[in-house]
Motif scaffolding. Structure first.
Motif, PDB file in Angstrom:
ATOM      1  N   VAL A 136       0.695  -1.358   0.095  1.00 48.63           N
ATOM      2  CA  VAL A 136      -0.061   0.093  -0.064  1.00 48.63           C
ATOM      3  C   VAL A 136       0.812   1.198   0.104  1.00 48.63           C
ATOM      4  O   VAL A 136       0.516   2.058  -0.900  1.00 48.63           O
ATOM      5  CB  VAL A 136      -1.044   0.060   1.268  1.00 48.63           C
ATOM      6  N   PHE A 148      -3.808   1.515  -3.861  1.00 51.61           N
ATOM      7  CA  PHE A 148      -4.676   0.439  -3.538  1.00 51.61           C
ATOM      8  C   PHE A 148      -5.029  -0.660  -4.538  1.00 51.61           C
ATOM      9  O   PHE A 148      -4.971  -0.212  -5.918  1.00 51.61           O
ATOM     10  CB  PHE A 148      -6.181   1.144  -3.457  1.00 51.61           C
ATOM     11  N   GLN A 206      -7.788  -1.980   2.890  1.00 54.70           N
ATOM     12  CA  GLN A 206      -6.365  -1.225   2.736  1.00 54.70           C
ATOM     13  C   GLN A 206      -6.863   0.233   2.796  1.00 54.70           C
ATOM     14  O   GLN A 206      -6.122   1.299   3.626  1.00 54.70           O
ATOM     15  CB  GLN A 206      -6.013  -1.427   1.202  1.00 54.70           C
TER      16      GLN A 206
END
Length: 530
Positions: A355, A368, A384
């Motif tokens: 991420v 993402f 996320q």
């Protein structure tokens, strides 16, 4: 004053990121280059440059209960595996329910994202956008969420002699339906999920279809035992925990034996050199049937082209080939980002938990969906986003750079020791999503659940790991999560119950035997999935 977050893209990741920003008191501003939401899942008759593209018949390969947003179950009447149009409608329901559309600027393309001159102090970004009429504007944001996806730039291999081939060459990115291949001899190159789907579909209309694969794959269908969704039967905490206690070689042997009992992957030309637990499975219900019917032939990798003749690595030759479709994947490209973020010497390995780029002085940019989980992607992207927005808001903090780099090195070492061919983006579903849920205190505590709510604890432990589990506790806790877990099988059954058949009446002895058999089946189930 709320911190402003630029959200790039209004697909499923962009929508959930907008919602997570609002949950954490941030001000999201979403830029979407097209005129609608949906991203990848919005079908268009013709592919558009710099955008993802899907084919008309595309169906999801993860079931609705496993792939839904964690605080917004899919409608009960939806089929368990739905079409792209039905999934897009779900996104519309989600956006309307949480009032997300007002935060989206449509037909606005992000041209560049650059650190401000005072980034070392502020962590802020300059974002240049261009509207459909050519007007450019520069914005300042406290954080940036990249939700533009990684299926926009197709990769096409360059085989020897390809320039002598006079037929049509195309990529799956361009494919919409099989009509243009009717009565032709077609070679499909590559066997991911799209490759399998397209090969099956073209084989229904073509004179002959050949599926060229460099490496075999393990192919499974969407349907599990008793006709229930496969992923709901496999992705369970109890099964994963038991698997951790058993030798990996034994688990591979048991699973491979189970899947080969349905059809022998070696006989069908599909068996790969890697073990079944080492890579994500290919989901396809019809591929082995089309091979069995002779409509589809599996071939090794292409050695060269000689005009309309294709030569394969094993020396086999197919003449009179009319078309080639490359299902050879995509390159994850983000041309609007600084090259230092995406073109580093270690590539994707420099992203903490897939991420956050560790090269940045401040964790104010996140990407993402840059992960290939062995399970549904949408809940992963949502988790996320929940984590990243809390980092943006200053409610969560990343480890030091040295700690993050050490964690990344350990992950690489563990993966390569298990399988030297594995890519860094591949992740086991439950451990990965649990690791991020742990960061935001949303990972369910099994011990606490068994002590305080044994019925719920049993379903979380032994039932499917549905996204609702991550709304039982912590920030973002949803009051409806428990009820969603208790009713998840009702939503599975409802679209199937179009012709209800009464169950036969059973005697007391029969019910006793059924209960005993249920206990035996639970034990056999755990053994089979392991």
């Amino acid at each position: 004053m709320a911190r402003r977050v630029a959200v790039i893209g209004a697909g499923n990741a962009g929508l959930v990121c907008i919602k997570c920003c609002l949950d954490e008191g941030l001000e999201p501003v979403c830029f979407e280059s097209s005129d609608d939401i949906g991203g990848l899942w919005r079908f268009k008759e013709k592919p558009e440059a710099e955008r993802s593209s899907i084919y008309r018949s595309l169906m999801v390969n993860t079931s609705k209960e496993m792939m839904c947003f964690s605080d917004f179950p899919m409608p009960a009447h939806y089929p368990n595996y739905m079409s792209h149009s039905q999934l897009l409608q779900y996104f519309r329901l989600y956006a309307d329910h949480f009032d997300l559309l007002k935060h989206i600027h449509f037909q606005t393309t992000v041209r560049s994202v650059r650190q401000r001159h005072d980034f070392s102090q502020s962590g802020q970004w300059e974002v240049v956008t261009e509207s459909s009429d050519g007007y450019k504007e520069t914005h300042v944001f406290d954080a940036v969420s990249v939700c533009s996806g990684n299926f926009t730039h197709p990769v096409t291999p360059n085989f020897p002699g390809i320039d002598t081939f006079q037929g049509k060459c195309s990529h799956s990115w361009e494919y919409k339906d099989p009509d243009e291949f009717r009565g032709k001899r077609v070679v499909i190159v590559g066997i991911g999920n799209s490759g399998g789907d397209i090969a099956v579909e073209i084989s229904r209309v073509a004179e002959k279809t050949f599926l060229s694969i460099r490496e075999g794959v393990w192919v499974v269908g969407r349907m599990g035992s008793s006709g229930l969704p496969m992923d709901m039967m496999l992705l369970r905490r109890a099964a994963f925990m038991l698997a951790q206690l058993l030798p990996r070689a034994l688990l591979n042997w048991v699973l491979e034996r189970a899947y080969n009992q349905k059809y022998d992957h070696r006989l069908y030309g599909l068996q790969p050199s890697y073990r079944i637990l080492d890579r994500p499975l290919v989901i396809n219900d019809d591929l082995p049937v089309r091979i069995l019917q002779g409509a589809l032939q599996v071939k090794p990798n292409i050695q060269e082209f000689r005009g309309s003749t294709v030569v394969f690595d094993n020396g086999a030759i197919e003449e009179g080939v009319d078309a080639v479709v490359f299902c050879t994947g995509y390159k994850a490209t983000f041309p609007f980002l600084p090259p230092s973020i995406t073109n580093s010497s270690e590539g994707e390995l420099t992203f903490f938990k897939r991420v956050f780029p560790v090269s940045l002085e401040h964790p104010t940019l996140a990407i993402f969906g840059l992960v290939y989980p062995k399970g549904p992607l949408m809940p992963v992207e949502e988790m996320q986003a929940r984590w990243a927005t809390r980092v943006f808001a200053g409610l969560n903090h990343l480890p030091s750079l040295a700690t993050m780099c050490e964690i990344i090195k350990k992950e690489i070492k563990t993966k390569t020791a298990r399988n030297s061919k594995i890519t860094v983006l591949e992740e086991d579903y439950i451990p990965y999503i649990d690791s991020i849920a742990q960061e935001v205190c949303a990972r369910p505590s099994l011990l606490w659940l068994f002590l305080t709510d044994p019925g719920l604890g049993w379903k979380v432990m032994f039932g499917p790991t549905t996204p609702y589990q991550y709304r039982l506790c912590g920030p973002g806790r949803w009051e409806g999560a428990r009820q969603a877990i208790f009713t998840q099988w009702e939503r599975v059954v409802q679209p199937l119950n179009t012709h209800p058949i009464p169950e036969p009446k059973s005697s007391g002895l029969t019910r006793w035997l059924e209960n005993k058999l249920l206990c035996v089946n639970v034990g056999l189930f755990l053994l089979n999935i392991l």
